[in-house]
Write a protein that holds these residues in place. Structure first.
Motif, mmCIF file in Angstrom:
data_model
loop_
_atom_site.group_PDB
_atom_site.id
_atom_site.type_symbol
_atom_site.label_atom_id
_atom_site.label_comp_id
_atom_site.label_asym_id
_atom_site.label_seq_id
_atom_site.Cartn_x
_atom_site.Cartn_y
_atom_site.Cartn_z
ATOM 1 N N GLY A 164 56.353 25.454 41.203
ATOM 2 C CA GLY A 164 55.869 26.818 41.413
ATOM 3 C C GLY A 164 56.543 27.847 40.535
ATOM 4 N N THR A 165 57.420 27.375 39.640
ATOM 5 C CA THR A 165 58.212 28.291 38.802
ATOM 6 C C THR A 165 57.325 29.145 37.907
ATOM 7 O OG1 THR A 165 59.892 26.562 38.759
ATOM 8 C CG2 THR A 165 60.154 28.368 37.192
ATOM 9 N N MET A 166 56.366 28.503 37.231
ATOM 10 C CA MET A 166 55.526 29.262 36.293
ATOM 11 C C MET A 166 54.667 30.278 37.044
ATOM 12 S SD MET A 166 52.986 27.953 33.279
ATOM 13 C CE MET A 166 51.609 27.342 34.226
ATOM 14 N N MET A 167 54.074 29.869 38.164
ATOM 15 C CA MET A 167 53.234 30.802 38.909
ATOM 16 C C MET A 167 54.046 31.976 39.429
ATOM 17 S SD MET A 167 50.252 31.723 39.770
ATOM 18 C CE MET A 167 49.147 30.337 39.500
ATOM 19 N N SER A 168 55.280 31.737 39.805
ATOM 20 C CA SER A 168 56.158 32.832 40.259
ATOM 21 C C SER A 168 56.367 33.852 39.134
ATOM 22 C CB SER A 168 57.497 32.242 40.710
ATOM 23 O OG SER A 168 58.415 33.270 40.958
ATOM 24 N N ASP A 169 56.625 33.355 37.923
ATOM 25 C CA ASP A 169 56.826 34.255 36.777
ATOM 26 C C ASP A 169 55.530 34.976 36.411
ATOM 27 O OD1 ASP A 169 59.506 33.497 36.619
ATOM 28 O OD2 ASP A 169 59.098 31.848 35.244
ATOM 29 N N ILE A 170 54.404 34.267 36.489
ATOM 30 C CA ILE A 170 53.092 34.867 36.196
ATOM 31 C C ILE A 170 52.813 36.014 37.166
ATOM 32 C CG2 ILE A 170 50.595 34.445 36.402
ATOM 33 C CD1 ILE A 170 51.099 31.631 35.237
ATOM 34 N N LEU A 171 53.013 35.760 38.458
ATOM 35 C CA LEU A 171 52.655 36.765 39.473
ATOM 36 C C LEU A 171 53.570 37.971 39.412
ATOM 37 C CD1 LEU A 171 51.720 34.436 42.471
ATOM 38 C CD2 LEU A 171 50.170 35.720 40.972
ATOM 39 N N ARG A 172 54.837 37.751 39.079
ATOM 40 C CA ARG A 172 55.766 38.893 38.942
ATOM 41 C C ARG A 172 55.284 39.830 37.836
ATOM 42 N NH1 ARG A 172 59.836 36.178 37.903
ATOM 43 N NH2 ARG A 172 59.992 36.524 35.669
ATOM 44 N N VAL A 173 54.866 39.242 36.700
ATOM 45 C CA VAL A 173 54.396 40.052 35.566
ATOM 46 C C VAL A 173 53.074 40.751 35.902
ATOM 47 C CG1 VAL A 173 53.410 39.852 33.246
ATOM 48 C CG2 VAL A 173 55.608 38.818 33.757
ATOM 49 N N ILE A 174 52.159 40.024 36.543
ATOM 50 C CA ILE A 174 50.876 40.638 36.910
ATOM 51 C C ILE A 174 51.115 41.813 37.860
ATOM 52 C CG2 ILE A 174 48.735 40.256 38.216
ATOM 53 C CD1 ILE A 174 48.592 37.460 36.996
ATOM 54 N N GLY A 175 52.010 41.617 38.814
ATOM 55 C CA GLY A 175 52.324 42.696 39.759
ATOM 56 C C GLY A 175 52.853 43.942 39.062
ATOM 57 N N LYS A 176 53.650 43.743 38.008
ATOM 58 C CA LYS A 176 54.220 44.889 37.266
ATOM 59 C C LYS A 176 53.192 45.526 36.343
ATOM 60 C CE LYS A 176 59.151 43.833 36.939
ATOM 61 N NZ LYS A 176 60.060 42.910 36.269
ATOM 62 N N LEU A 177 52.479 44.688 35.575
ATOM 63 C CA LEU A 177 51.598 45.218 34.521
ATOM 64 C C LEU A 177 50.255 45.689 35.067
ATOM 65 C CD1 LEU A 177 51.945 42.715 31.525
ATOM 66 C CD2 LEU A 177 53.059 44.915 31.849
ATOM 67 N N SER A 178 49.775 45.005 36.109
ATOM 68 C CA SER A 178 48.430 45.319 36.595
ATOM 69 C C SER A 178 48.348 45.136 38.108
ATOM 70 C CB SER A 178 47.399 44.409 35.905
ATOM 71 O OG SER A 178 46.118 44.690 36.415
ATOM 72 N N PRO A 179 48.846 46.122 38.870
ATOM 73 C CA PRO A 179 48.751 46.041 40.329
ATOM 74 C C PRO A 179 47.303 45.821 40.788
ATOM 75 C CG PRO A 179 50.190 47.854 39.690
ATOM 76 C CD PRO A 179 49.572 47.327 38.423
ATOM 77 N N ALA A 180 46.339 46.334 40.008
ATOM 78 C CA ALA A 180 44.923 46.172 40.387
ATOM 79 C C ALA A 180 44.527 44.705 40.352
ATOM 80 C CB ALA A 180 44.027 46.988 39.453
ATOM 81 N N LEU A 181 44.960 43.965 39.330
ATOM 82 C CA LEU A 181 44.655 42.540 39.257
ATOM 83 C C LEU A 181 45.379 41.802 40.383
ATOM 84 C CD1 LEU A 181 43.610 39.892 38.125
ATOM 85 C CD2 LEU A 181 45.353 39.989 36.332
ATOM 86 N N TYR A 182 46.641 42.160 40.621
ATOM 87 C CA TYR A 182 47.405 41.505 41.685
ATOM 88 C C TYR A 182 46.683 41.665 43.028
ATOM 89 C CZ TYR A 182 51.272 39.910 44.556
ATOM 90 O OH TYR A 182 52.034 39.200 45.446
ATOM 91 N N ASP A 183 46.208 42.887 43.294
ATOM 92 C CA ASP A 183 45.519 43.155 44.571
ATOM 93 C C ASP A 183 44.187 42.417 44.678
ATOM 94 O OD1 ASP A 183 47.593 44.774 45.270
ATOM 95 O OD2 ASP A 183 46.589 46.662 44.768
ATOM 96 N N ALA A 184 43.505 42.253 43.538
ATOM 97 C CA ALA A 184 42.171 41.626 43.548
ATOM 98 C C ALA A 184 42.250 40.106 43.617
ATOM 99 C CB ALA A 184 41.408 42.033 42.286
ATOM 100 N N ALA A 185 43.447 39.550 43.429
ATOM 101 C CA ALA A 185 43.577 38.100 43.224
ATOM 102 C C ALA A 185 43.960 37.356 44.498
ATOM 103 C CB ALA A 185 44.617 37.828 42.147
ATOM 104 N N SER A 186 43.382 36.149 44.644
ATOM 105 C CA SER A 186 43.937 35.142 45.545
ATOM 106 C C SER A 186 44.465 34.020 44.649
ATOM 107 C CB SER A 186 42.882 34.621 46.521
ATOM 108 O OG SER A 186 41.782 34.080 45.811
#
Length: 364
Positions: A90-112
């Protein structure tokens, strides 16, 4: 020295005759009693190999940047299915989601977030690694059960673990390569009687010497077809990262890794990770046949640098002591550099989409 799986394979061969390289590959990884993935914790410094996300957070961060930009180029659809096949710990997904949360809260909110993982042990590790995102997470035994919706898909070192068939050039043409027993009852490679459709062979097969090996993987082809038809059905982008070659050709790439060292493939069945190089030209061909757009096929090093690896490396090292800075820089070099022990040229990156969009970093 033999292994429990080695003994089991020998008894199968004694009872039924030689087995194909495909069956040997499958047994080594997935035998329910002694298979490598059933019995080992392969990842990380204490395991047999270390994957790019475990080397440095920089790897997953660059992929997070790529996914944000892909989503924007697609017109910011919502909702979004973010999926990873074979997510390790789960290491890569953790790093991916941290960046998405910072750069694009809208994408983070829209995503499952959907993790395709068959190992219960690894699912537990992923739950711990990704606890900060626990309300977004879903697990699947199979790619087929992903929900509908716009898809951002990542597969890192997935295809190399899907079995291959090998054909060896003999005086009678290319014949399937098998695993049999030698005079001492030890495992050995041999040529069988089954041939291959000459249409499937690359042009270089004509001039290949006797003993030359051609590898083909109907199983990889089938997985690529399934991923492609799913992306085409709902729209999205897929990112495939693995070690392999850009063009279909001849060569024996079956290899085993044990305790971070190469090991003869027949030596420790079940106790070494077994893989082979991925034919990216064939994956791209299959994606196009299924109606996808190839956005780009490039080296991992070029891909990471174009997304800002060097700048992020400096930022990560800022205000850190000299030793930490050097470690961060060495990790980035291992991910993107060329030469022995580095992944920048050995690993390739394929991006595919539907509908056709220009994706950074392949098209600015």
């Amino acid at each position: 020295m033999t292994t429990p799986l080695g003994e089991k394979i020998k008894s199968i061969i004694l009872a039924n005759g030689p087995i194909s390289v495909t069956d040997y590959f499958s047994l080594c990884l997935a035998d329910p009693e002694y298979g490598y993935y059933k019995t080992r914790e392969p990842f990380g410094r204490s395991g047999d190999f270390i994957t790019a996300p475990e080397i440095s957070q920089l790897f997953g961060e660059m992929i997070g940047i790529f996914l944000v930009q892909a989503w924007q180029r697609h017109g910011e659809p919502s909702p979004v299915v973010i999926a990873e096949i074979g997510p390790g710990r789960g290491t890569m997904m953790s790093d991916i989601l941290r960046v998405i949360g910072k750069l694009s809260p809208a994408l983070y909110d829209a995503a499952s977030v959907h993790l395709v993982e068959t190992s219960e042990r690894l699912q537990k590790a992923q739950q711990q690694t990704l606890v900060a995102h626990k309300f977004k997470l879903n697990w699947h035994d199979s790619f087929d059960t992903l929900p509908d919706g716009f898809l951002l898909l990542v597969a890192n070192e997935l295809f190399d673990a899907i079995p291959i068939r090998q054909f060896v050039k003999t005086a009678q043409g290319f014949k399937e390569r098998l695993v049999g027993l030698d005079a001492d009852g030890e495992l050995m490679f041999a040529a069988g009687v089954a041939g291959i459709d000459p249409e499937l062979l690359p042009p270089s097969a004509q001039t290949a010497p006797l003993g030359g090996i051609f590898e083909i993987s109907p199983a990889r082809d089938a997985v690529m077809a399934a991923l492609a038809s799913r992306i085409r059905a709902t729209g999205g982008t897929g990112l495939i990262i693995d070690y392999g070659h850009m063009m279909t050709g001849l060569g024996d790439t079956l290899q085993a890794v044990r305790e971070h060292e190469f090991d003869p493939p027949l030596k420790h069945p079940g106790e070494a990770d077994i893989t082979s190089h991925v034919d990216f030209e064939q994956l791209a061909r299959r994606a196009v046949t299924e109606g996808l757009q190839i956005n780009g096929l490039t080296y991992q090093g070029d891909f990471l640098l174009a997304l800002g690896l060097a700048e992020r490396t400096s930022a990560l090292g800022r205000d850190k002591d000299a030793e930490t800075q050097e470690n961060i820089r060495a990790d980035a070099e291992r991910l993107a550099g060329a030469g022995v022990g580095k992944m920048g040229e050995l690993f390739k990156v394929l991006a595919v989409s539907s509908p056709n969009v220009a994706l950074v970093p392949f098209q600015k």
